[in-house]
Design an enzyme around this catalytic site. Structure first.
Site, PDB file in Angstrom:
ATOM      1  N   HIS A  42       0.977  -1.287   0.577  1.00 59.63           N
ATOM      2  CA  HIS A  42       0.158   0.385   0.251  1.00 59.63           C
ATOM      3  C   HIS A  42       1.036   1.348  -0.283  1.00 59.63           C
ATOM      4  CE1 HIS A  42      -2.935  -2.804   2.101  1.00 59.63           C
ATOM      5  NE2 HIS A  42      -3.548  -2.479   1.077  1.00 59.63           N
ATOM      6  N   LYS A  68     -18.548  -6.549   7.405  1.00 59.09           N
ATOM      7  CA  LYS A  68     -17.193  -6.979   7.263  1.00 59.09           C
ATOM      8  C   LYS A  68     -16.297  -6.771   8.551  1.00 59.09           C
ATOM      9  CE  LYS A  68     -13.235  -7.008   4.287  1.00 59.09           C
ATOM     10  NZ  LYS A  68     -12.489  -6.580   3.299  1.00 59.09           N
ATOM     11  N   ARG A  95      -2.616  -6.297  -8.800  1.00 61.16           N
ATOM     12  CA  ARG A  95      -1.540  -7.502  -8.243  1.00 61.16           C
ATOM     13  C   ARG A  95      -1.617  -7.841  -9.335  1.00 61.16           C
ATOM     14  NH1 ARG A  95      -3.042  -8.641  -2.145  1.00 61.16           N
ATOM     15  NH2 ARG A  95      -4.484  -8.433  -2.967  1.00 61.16           N
ATOM     16  N   SER A 100      -2.487  -8.125   2.548  1.00 57.81           N
ATOM     17  CA  SER A 100      -3.259  -8.006   4.172  1.00 57.81           C
ATOM     18  C   SER A 100      -3.262  -9.022   4.477  1.00 57.81           C
ATOM     19  CB  SER A 100      -4.420  -7.097   4.659  1.00 57.81           C
ATOM     20  OG  SER A 100      -3.914  -5.262   4.113  1.00 57.81           O
TER      21      SER A 100
HETATM   22  O1  PNS Z   1      -9.297  -2.989   0.170  1.00 57.84           O
HETATM   23  P1  PNS Z   1     -10.556  -3.344  -0.302  1.00 57.84           P
HETATM   24  O2  PNS Z   1     -11.291  -4.395   1.262  1.00 57.84           O
HETATM   25  O3  PNS Z   1     -10.104  -4.327  -1.178  1.00 57.84           O
HETATM   26  O4  PNS Z   1     -11.085  -2.466  -0.945  1.00 57.84           O
HETATM   27  C1  PNS Z   1     -12.299  -2.324  -1.407  1.00 57.84           C
HETATM   28  C2  PNS Z   1     -13.572  -1.335  -1.464  1.00 57.84           C
HETATM   29  C3  PNS Z   1     -13.245  -0.692   0.381  1.00 57.84           C
HETATM   30  C4  PNS Z   1     -12.397  -0.539  -2.208  1.00 57.84           C
HETATM   31  C5  PNS Z   1     -14.576  -1.244  -2.004  1.00 57.84           C
HETATM   32  O5  PNS Z   1     -15.265  -2.543  -1.198  1.00 57.84           O
HETATM   33  C6  PNS Z   1     -15.681  -0.377  -1.904  1.00 57.84           C
HETATM   34  O6  PNS Z   1     -14.992   0.953  -2.781  1.00 57.84           O
HETATM   35  N1  PNS Z   1     -16.380   0.138  -1.216  1.00 57.84           N
HETATM   36  C7  PNS Z   1     -17.783   1.066  -1.015  1.00 57.84           C
HETATM   37  C8  PNS Z   1     -18.701   0.993  -1.694  1.00 57.84           C
HETATM   38  C9  PNS Z   1     -18.892   0.523  -3.363  1.00 57.84           C
HETATM   39  O7  PNS Z   1     -18.572   1.602  -3.440  1.00 57.84           O
HETATM   40  N2  PNS Z   1     -18.818  -0.277  -4.189  1.00 57.84           N
HETATM   41  C10 PNS Z   1     -18.225  -0.385  -6.178  1.00 57.84           C
HETATM   42  C11 PNS Z   1     -19.289  -0.093  -6.095  1.00 57.84           C
HETATM   43  S1  PNS Z   1     -20.809  -0.575  -6.418  1.00 57.84           S
END
Ligand code: PNS
Length: 163
Positions: free
Chosen positions: A18, A42, A91, A129
């Site tokens: 990150h 979650k 990745r 992570s």
């Molecule tokens: O580190 P992560 O868990 O891969 O991050 C995921 C994240 C936070 C980018 C994603 O879950 C997110 O944007 N969630 C908010 C809801 C949203 O807008 N989802 C995408 C379109 S429906």
């Protein structure tokens, strides 16, 4: 006009992968807002406060980085923060499908916000992570994969769990 990107994620916890993305993102954007998703459905390993502390401590050296938490739709949050872009690290092949789907949905929801992907640095291509937590849980040495504060917090947390 200032070019602002949101770097969203769970950051549970932040890893060197990150950090690499933020460092390189700063050569493209004037400001990066690192934003933790508040997701009550979650279960996270670290609390939001712990994750925020680890982010802030690990990124102290970077100017032009802000920290925040958000809930709801990412693109709405980006719009509120006047960001033009969403920054994501990619990745290997395994990330592609999820990231592609999310980027297309976000574009459908708000066309004016672009998703920018940076390929993860080769050194961090196998880290995540979750795999770092798994290694740390069983006493694996993950010292060179995470910032020092994360290494320390993982050790403390897992030593408490096994008592
Ligand atoms: O580190 P992560 O868990 O891969 O991050 C995921 C994240 C936070 C980018 C994603 O879950 C997110 O944007 N969630 C908010 C809801 C949203 O807008 N989802 C995408 C379109 S429906």
């Amino acid at each position: 006009m200032e070019k602002i990107a949101i770097y969203p994620g769970s950051f549970d916890p932040i890893t060197n992968g990150h950090l690499d993305i933020v460092e390189r993102g700063l050569s493209i954007f004037d400001k990066i807002i690192v934003a933790i998703l508040l997701n009550p459905s979650k279960k996270s390993f670290f609390s939001v406060e712990e994750r925020m502390e680890m982010l802030q401590t690990s990124m102290k050296k970077f100017a032009n980085v802000e920290f925040d938490v958000f809930d709801g739709l990412l693109v709405d949050y980006a719009h509120r923060r006047k960001a033009h872009a969403i920054l994501r690290g990619m990745r290997a092949v395994s990330d592609f499908e999820y990231e592609f789907q999310m980027a297309l949905m976000n574009r459908r929801l708000r066309r004016e916000i672009q998703t920018v992907f940076l390929m993860t640095g080769l050194r961090w291509i196998f880290t995540s992570s979750s795999i770092i937590k798994e290694a740390a849980q069983f006493g694996g040495d993950i010292n060179d994969m995470v910032p020092p504060i994360v290494n320390k917090k993982l050790k403390i947390k897992y030593s408490k769990k096994t008592v």
